[in-house]
Design a protein around this motif. Structure first.
Motif: not given
Length: 255
Positions: A74-86, A95-96, A100-105
């Motif tokens: 299966e093909k998946v998209e892994v997206s990352v975002s810097p969020s809280e920064i101290s 997010r993986i 199908t557009g379903e978020t798995a992880v």
């Protein structure tokens, strides 16, 4: 809102378990690879920092299954975002997502820059200007110390465990902790949630002791990994979820 970066992957034979499902180790590998690729675009990847005597370290990782695990091919998209920064830490949310557009992880990891010579953390702003989500505040996960040892075993670290810093790769600790799961249990369960606390470094040819405290009522387990000096290296809390085994024909049809 913070920045975002994504990469596509296909689940290979090295990323799956005996039932063709994406492994927790693959989740860590792909999310970290995507974060590293993002840092490369900002010229603060590990190889950029090491030239100046600094490097990245990870102190915490979480995994939360929100949907059906991806299967082999299966093909998946892994997206990352810097969020809280101290001052000295960056939370990277990941997010993986399946085709199908379903978020798995989903999950979060906590990264810091340290001075290699002193081992002390650096101020993030002195090295990069990464934009995070200023409104985001993460729960402070706690993994308690184990109170008893229901199972324990030794593991000698080897060259396959070593990362670019010359330390044991953080994924290896999860592999060690999960390696004691009986085969029949592994076939019929998945790791639903994981919280990992990385406490100190370990190196090649170290004799690590993994002790596990099982909570069968809540289908969870605590793991504590210590070095030969009795110092705790890593602490992991994992929760399992029962599922039914899949038919290989179903996997082929879906891909």
């Amino acid at each position: 809102m913070g920045e975002s970066y994504s990469q596509d992957y296909r689940i290979s034979c090295n990323d799956m378990d005996s039932e063709y499902r994406m492994t927790p180790q693959a989740i860590l590998n792909m999310s970290q690879d995507t974060i590293a690729a993002y840092l490369t675009t900002r010229h603060v990847a590990a190889f950029d920092l090491q030239k100046k005597g600094f490097t990245w370290v990870i102190s915490e990782y979480t995994i939360d299954l929100t949907g059906e695990l991806p299967l082999w091919r299966e093909k998946v998209e892994v997206s990352v975002s810097p969020s809280e920064i101290s001052t000295a830490k960056i939370h990277f949310d990941y997010r993986i997502t399946k085709q199908t557009g379903e978020t798995a992880v989903t999950g979060t990891s906590v990264w810091s820059i340290i001075n290699v010579a002193t081992g002390r953390p650096e101020m993030i702003a002195d090295h990069c200007t990464i934009s995070g989500d200023s409104a985001c505040r993460h729960l402070r996960n706690k993994v308690r110390a184990i109170e008893r040892s229901d199972l324990e075993f030794h593991y000698i670290t080897n060259i396959s465990d070593i990362d670019f810093n010359g330390h044991v790769h953080n994924v290896s600790y999860l592999k060690i902790a999960l390696s004691c799961v009986p085969y029949e249990l592994a076939r019929n369960t998945i790791v639903k949630n994981v919280v990992i606390k990385f406490l100190r470094q370990s190196f090649i040819n170290e004799d690590l002791l993994c002790r596990i405290e099982k909570d069968e009522e809540n289908h969870s387990a605590l793991s504590s990994i210590t070095n030969s000096e009795g110092q705790e290296v890593c602490r992991i809390c994992a929760t399992l979820q029962e599922i039914s085994c899949r038919d290989f024909g179903e996997i082929v049809d879906r891909n």
